[in-house]
Design a protein around this motif. Structure first.
Motif, short mmCIF file in Angstrom:
data_model
loop_
_atom_site.label_atom_id
_atom_site.label_comp_id
_atom_site.label_asym_id
_atom_site.label_seq_id
_atom_site.Cartn_x
_atom_site.Cartn_y
_atom_site.Cartn_z
N SER A 15 0.86 -1.19 0.00
CA SER A 15 0.00 0.00 0.00
C SER A 15 0.89 1.23 0.00
O SER A 15 2.06 1.16 0.39
CB SER A 15 -0.93 0.00 1.22
OG SER A 15 -0.18 0.06 2.41
N ALA B 296 -1.51 5.17 -6.89
CA ALA B 296 -1.71 3.88 -6.22
C ALA B 296 -0.89 2.76 -6.83
O ALA B 296 -0.73 1.72 -6.23
CB ALA B 296 -3.19 3.53 -6.26
N ASN B 297 -0.35 2.94 -8.05
CA ASN B 297 0.29 1.83 -8.74
C ASN B 297 1.81 1.87 -8.74
O ASN B 297 2.44 1.07 -9.41
CB ASN B 297 -0.21 1.78 -10.20
CG ASN B 297 -1.70 1.47 -10.27
OD1 ASN B 297 -2.21 0.69 -9.48
ND2 ASN B 297 -2.39 2.10 -11.21
N TRP B 298 2.41 2.80 -8.03
CA TRP B 298 3.86 2.90 -8.12
C TRP B 298 4.62 1.83 -7.32
O TRP B 298 5.82 1.59 -7.55
CB TRP B 298 4.36 4.30 -7.75
CG TRP B 298 4.21 4.71 -6.29
CD1 TRP B 298 3.21 5.44 -5.76
CD2 TRP B 298 5.14 4.45 -5.23
NE1 TRP B 298 3.42 5.66 -4.41
CE2 TRP B 298 4.60 5.05 -4.06
CE3 TRP B 298 6.35 3.77 -5.13
CZ2 TRP B 298 5.24 4.99 -2.82
CZ3 TRP B 298 6.98 3.71 -3.90
CH2 TRP B 298 6.43 4.32 -2.76
N SER C 112 4.61 -2.24 -6.00
CA SER C 112 4.03 -3.58 -6.15
C SER C 112 4.99 -4.63 -5.61
O SER C 112 6.20 -4.39 -5.50
CB SER C 112 3.70 -3.88 -7.62
OG SER C 112 4.89 -3.92 -8.38
#
Length: 194
Positions: free
Chosen positions: A171, A177-179, A181
């Motif tokens: 998170s 939000a996608n940077w 993983s």
């Protein structure tokens, strides 16, 4: 003749005293409270608090207290005091989980009076200690240039002394939000490299 009657009366009187003394010392059935004891501990953890077994009777009664175990090492169950005792008596019951693996262990406290023995069951449940998960490293730093390529991935090692289930997710507290993983993610088991 008078002396014979006196001796007979004295003998009867002494027999009555002896019977009364036996009745007082013999007592009736022992009253035990509680009638069973349960302890809970964690493998490798501290001993749980001691508990008290109350032994009473309507008359002062002699009995012998002892312990035995049906599983586990002989020393995990103990009582104090033990041996030759009299009612009314409080007995402290203690357990020691040191060296015991996770599982349930059973023991017995035996209270013997003349030819009668009454027992109190003791159960000790030892739970598996929670596994400690080790993370290496404990933090990451990435450097990138606006409009440039993504920096190289880094590895996170998740280990434990025993195979342990865990859930992994990522998170972010700032930015898109996608940077960030991780792979793999979701429900995993140690030892694992993300």
């Amino acid at each position: 003749m008078l002396r014979s009657r006196s001796i007979t009366r004295f003998t009867v009187l002494m027999a009555g005293f002896a019977w009364a003394s036996m009745a007082q010392e013999g007592g009736g059935r022992l009253t035990l409270s509680p009638t069973s004891l349960t302890f809970n501990a964690t493998a490798g953890g501290a001993a749980p608090p001691s508990q008290v077994l109350s032994v009473t009777a309507s008359n002062r009664t002699a009995f012998t207290a002892s312990v035995s175990v049906q599983s586990g090492s002989a020393g995990w169950l103990s009582i104090s005091p033990f041996g030759a005792l009299n009612t009314n008596q409080n007995i402290t019951v203690s357990v020691n989980p040191t060296g015991l693996a996770a599982g349930t262990y059973n023991g017995t406290i035996s209270l013997r009076r003349s030819e009668r023995t009454q027992t109190v069951g003791v159960s000790l449940t030892v739970a598996q200690a929670p596994a400690t998960i080790t993370l290496a490293p404990t933090s990451f730093n990435f450097s990138a240039t606006v409009g440039g390529t993504a920096p190289a991935s880094q590895s996170l090692t998740v280990s434990a002394t025993t195979t342990t289930n865990f859930t992994a997710s990522a998170s972010v507290q700032s930015g898109g939000a996608n940077w960030l993983s991780i792979s793999p993610s979701g429900a995993l088991t140690t030892n694992q490299t993300l």
